[in-house]
Design an enzyme around this catalytic site. Structure first.
Site, PDB file in Angstrom:
ATOM      1  N   PRO A 113       0.939  -1.259  -0.274  1.00  0.00           N
ATOM      2  CA  PRO A 113       0.029   0.067  -0.100  1.00  0.00           C
ATOM      3  C   PRO A 113       0.970   1.352  -0.054  1.00  0.00           C
ATOM      4  O   PRO A 113       1.691   1.455   0.995  1.00  0.00           O
ATOM      5  CB  PRO A 113      -0.859   0.076   1.455  1.00  0.00           C
ATOM      6  CG  PRO A 113      -0.032  -1.068   2.051  1.00  0.00           C
ATOM      7  CD  PRO A 113       0.890  -1.894   1.369  1.00  0.00           C
ATOM      8  N   MET A 114       0.849   2.041  -0.906  1.00  0.00           N
ATOM      9  CA  MET A 114       1.526   3.224  -1.201  1.00  0.00           C
ATOM     10  C   MET A 114       0.702   4.539  -1.447  1.00  0.00           C
ATOM     11  O   MET A 114       0.032   4.360  -2.298  1.00  0.00           O
ATOM     12  CB  MET A 114       2.716   3.171  -2.245  1.00  0.00           C
ATOM     13  CG  MET A 114       3.603   1.985  -2.068  1.00  0.00           C
ATOM     14  SD  MET A 114       4.834   1.962  -3.249  1.00  0.00           S
ATOM     15  CE  MET A 114       3.988   0.715  -4.594  1.00  0.00           C
ATOM     16  N   CYS A 164       3.468   3.376   8.983  1.00  0.00           N
ATOM     17  CA  CYS A 164       3.834   4.588   8.218  1.00  0.00           C
ATOM     18  C   CYS A 164       4.675   5.640   9.046  1.00  0.00           C
ATOM     19  O   CYS A 164       4.243   5.974  10.154  1.00  0.00           O
ATOM     20  CB  CYS A 164       2.451   5.302   7.701  1.00  0.00           C
ATOM     21  SG  CYS A 164       2.621   6.840   6.872  1.00  0.00           S
ATOM     22  N   GLY A 188      10.971  -3.883   2.193  1.00  0.00           N
ATOM     23  CA  GLY A 188      12.093  -2.887   2.170  1.00  0.00           C
ATOM     24  C   GLY A 188      13.258  -3.531   1.395  1.00  0.00           C
ATOM     25  O   GLY A 188      14.034  -4.512   1.586  1.00  0.00           O
ATOM     26  N   ARG A 204       8.271   0.420  -3.570  1.00  0.00           N
ATOM     27  CA  ARG A 204       9.211   1.383  -4.410  1.00  0.00           C
ATOM     28  C   ARG A 204       9.698   0.624  -5.623  1.00  0.00           C
ATOM     29  O   ARG A 204       9.767   1.405  -6.786  1.00  0.00           O
ATOM     30  CB  ARG A 204      10.209   2.060  -3.641  1.00  0.00           C
ATOM     31  CG  ARG A 204       9.733   3.197  -2.528  1.00  0.00           C
ATOM     32  CD  ARG A 204      10.750   3.947  -2.118  1.00  0.00           C
ATOM     33  NE  ARG A 204      11.252   3.008  -1.197  1.00  0.00           N
ATOM     34  CZ  ARG A 204      12.447   3.319  -0.229  1.00  0.00           C
ATOM     35  NH1 ARG A 204      12.998   4.433  -0.423  1.00  0.00           N
ATOM     36  NH2 ARG A 204      13.062   2.544   0.535  1.00  0.00           N
TER      37      ARG A 204
END
Length: 331
Positions: free
Chosen positions: A18-19, A102, A205, A229
């Site tokens: 989720p971004m 977050c 990550g 990302r």
């Protein structure tokens, strides 16, 4: 096979993280087509949702082609979070994920996101009450701890599991690190190796290549990888990882034509979903990666990221196809 409650997934599933302003329906659709096994929405504010804020409500849009799909929510007030569960359940997601990770200041300052890592008892209580509130599987995404001196992730994961959490995704940094330094996967492996743990443990990550995904699977023994990302402007990352797992070789580079077509579809779906202005604006962040590696590309990138009108962006795509026809991307 990996199971989140009764949701069956393949061995070592790949999850789209989720971004915020990234994991919207258009991008999720592209990632799903390219092999993402589970996709998650942008995180939804519990306070915004119970106040019927338009942006928060819009994030509840999910589609059958995305399943299994999770809606992620964040907040620190129990009453608000329980009301949010009721609202979210009406969208019929396969999973409801709680964001306890977050690191952004405006979230943390309210005690939400990674801010709750300062109060593990509240973290546990919120999870327990939300599990009781719905039949939809509740999962958690979090970080190693607030800072290096307060890493208790093995204990935290066990406590969340014991109150009914069905899976946990752990980002290998503390809140203090934000996104700096290297992600540390060793504490995540310690969670997985805890003999009391029986729910899936996903790593997150610095999964920046198929090799890194394989390292997470083979060297750290985790149940799956949550990709963030590395997928921005590169929805093919999921397919690239799976191809590498199956063959030990890298997938052939994605062609210019495929990249332009994906960018074109991405923009059109964004406009269809959120309108011309937001559709054009919020797709800009992807273009650098869609066309990463093309030399002397600045002129075209600037057209894509500064134009306020979709016809100009579509025209720029056509120019790129014409100008760089036959360009071969490196692996």
């Amino acid at each position: 096979m990996v199971k989140i409650d009764n949701i069956e997934l393949p061995d070592f599933p790949l999850l789209l993280a989720p971004m915020e302003d990234v994991s919207d329906p258009p991008f999720r659709a592209l990632c799903k087509e390219q092999g993402a096994d589970v996709v998650y929405t942008e995180f939804v504010s519990s306070e915004g949702l119970i106040r019927n804020a338009a942006k928060s409500v819009m994030k509840l849009d999910i589609y059958e082609k995305e399943r299994p799909v999770g809606i992620q929510i964040f907040g620190a007030n129990l009453d608000s979070m329980l009301q949010t569960i009721d609202i979210v359940a009406e969208s019929k997601p396969d999973i409801i994920d709680i964001n306890f990770g977050c690191p952004v200041k405006k979230v943390v300052s309210k005690g939400a996101g990674a801010g709750i890592l300062k109060d593990v008892c509240l973290m546990e209580k919120l999870t327990a009450e939300m599990v009781k509130r719905t039949h939809i599987p509740i999962t958690v995404k979090t970080r190693l701890g607030w800072d290096h001196d307060s890493i208790r992730i093995v204990e935290v994961a066990e406590r969340l599991q014991d109150v009914g959490c069905k899976a946990i995704a752990i980002h290998g940094r503390t809140r203090a690190q934000m996104y700096k330094g290297d992600a540390d996967w060793k504490p995540i492996a310690q969670v997985k190796n805890n003999p009391r743990m029986h729910i899936p443990v996903f790593g997150n990550g610095d999964i920046t290549s198929p090799e890194r995904a394989m390292e997470m699977r083979d060297d750290y023994g985790l149940d799956g990888a949550m990709i963030g990302r590395a997928s921005i402007g590169n929805p093919w990352f999921f397919k690239q990882v799976k191809h590498f797992f199956e063959t030990g070789e890298h997938l052939s580079p994605i062609s210019l034509e495929e990249r332009v077509e994906a960018a074109r579809r991405h923009l059109q779906m964004s406009i269809d979903w959120k309108g011309e202005i937001l559709g054009v604006f919020e797709t800009r962040r992807h273009y650098t990666n869609y066309f990463k590696g093309i030399p002397h590309f600045k002129e075209y990138r600037m057209k894509m990221v500064t134009s306020d009108h979709s016809e100009d962006v579509f025209a720029a795509f056509d120019e790129v196809l014409d100008k760089f026809a036959g360009y071969q991307f490196a692996e």
